[in-house]
Write a protein that holds these residues in place. Sequence first.
Motif, PDB file in Angstrom:
ATOM      1  N   TYR A   7       0.840  -1.195   0.000  1.00  0.00           N
ATOM      2  CA  TYR A   7       0.000   0.000   0.000  1.00  0.00           C
ATOM      3  C   TYR A   7       0.879   1.251   0.000  1.00  0.00           C
ATOM      4  O   TYR A   7       1.616   1.495   0.950  1.00  0.00           O
ATOM      5  CB  TYR A   7      -0.888  -0.029   1.249  1.00  0.00           C
ATOM      6  CG  TYR A   7      -2.011   0.975   1.313  1.00  0.00           C
ATOM      7  CD1 TYR A   7      -2.417   1.736   0.216  1.00  0.00           C
ATOM      8  CD2 TYR A   7      -2.691   1.179   2.514  1.00  0.00           C
ATOM      9  CE1 TYR A   7      -3.455   2.639   0.299  1.00  0.00           C
ATOM     10  CE2 TYR A   7      -3.745   2.085   2.620  1.00  0.00           C
ATOM     11  CZ  TYR A   7      -4.123   2.805   1.510  1.00  0.00           C
ATOM     12  OH  TYR A   7      -5.163   3.706   1.602  1.00  0.00           O
ATOM     13  N   VAL A  27      -8.385   1.681   6.402  1.00  0.00           N
ATOM     14  CA  VAL A  27      -8.151   0.808   5.239  1.00  0.00           C
ATOM     15  C   VAL A  27      -7.330  -0.408   5.643  1.00  0.00           C
ATOM     16  O   VAL A  27      -7.611  -1.534   5.214  1.00  0.00           O
ATOM     17  CB  VAL A  27      -7.463   1.594   4.097  1.00  0.00           C
ATOM     18  CG1 VAL A  27      -7.135   0.660   2.937  1.00  0.00           C
ATOM     19  CG2 VAL A  27      -8.349   2.738   3.625  1.00  0.00           C
ATOM     20  N   ALA A 215     -10.731   3.373   0.859  1.00  0.00           N
ATOM     21  CA  ALA A 215      -9.467   3.271   0.128  1.00  0.00           C
ATOM     22  C   ALA A 215      -9.414   4.252  -1.044  1.00  0.00           C
ATOM     23  O   ALA A 215      -8.353   4.795  -1.365  1.00  0.00           O
ATOM     24  CB  ALA A 215      -9.265   1.848  -0.369  1.00  0.00           C
ATOM     25  N   LEU A 222      -4.524   2.542  -4.510  1.00  0.00           N
ATOM     26  CA  LEU A 222      -5.313   1.530  -3.805  1.00  0.00           C
ATOM     27  C   LEU A 222      -4.377   0.428  -3.335  1.00  0.00           C
ATOM     28  O   LEU A 222      -3.384   0.120  -4.026  1.00  0.00           O
ATOM     29  CB  LEU A 222      -6.379   0.937  -4.723  1.00  0.00           C
ATOM     30  CG  LEU A 222      -7.470   1.891  -5.208  1.00  0.00           C
ATOM     31  CD1 LEU A 222      -8.296   1.216  -6.303  1.00  0.00           C
ATOM     32  CD2 LEU A 222      -8.359   2.345  -4.072  1.00  0.00           C
TER      33      LEU A 222
END
Length: 234
Positions: A7, A27, A215, A222
């Motif tokens: 991420y 997230v 997100a 993403l």
Amino acid sequence: MLKVASYNIHKAIGTDRRRNPGRIIDVLNELDADIVALQESDRRFGVRAAAIPALLLEQNSDYRAIPLDVQIDSMGWHGNAILVRRSAIVHAHDIIHIPCLEPRGAVRAHIEIGDMHISTFGMHLDLSGLWRRKQAAAVIKLAKHYGQGMRSILMGDLNEWSANRGCLSDFKRSYSIVECGRSFHSRSPIARLDRIMHCPGLTAIEAGVHHSLAAKKASDHLPVWADLVENSCG
């Protein structure tokens, strides 16, 4: 089964241009991965303080950042960090100097989860294709060295726009690249910049891009994820 994720949190600055580390934690909790490689995990200027304050992460998630012992206020090394569940055992960790034109680096850790020992690498490669390939060569060499006797996972923002060329072709010689999907830009994903790769001793049984409403707003990338299982051989 092991769930991993990568991420690029864009220093916790969302698509609304607001810095909100709480959204990133939301997230992360949605992902519920065992290991997460973060990119752009530190603020850009000054003392490069962590984009997610340690206390906020501790109070609102089951994650902890693997300490890299570099800068007191930072979470990562050139923005690269590795998060693990609190129950995971970290046997070793290190920062990695890679060839660079602009400030870049990578991180690695030996993590024990259940009965599995995993050599994990997190990276954020250069915008230049030539430097990306030099960096990939350095990471591959070290990953083979540190990954002896255990399973290896490599994750990060490779900044590679091509589907099969450049540094991807280099990584493919030694590792399987999981087909997660398009992760950039979070509002309308067009590119597979974020990647998860693994050694022959693992198999990806499911993978994808995390497309939640949170997100799509928390960062310009993403997160990508993969469920991995050990092979009986390899």
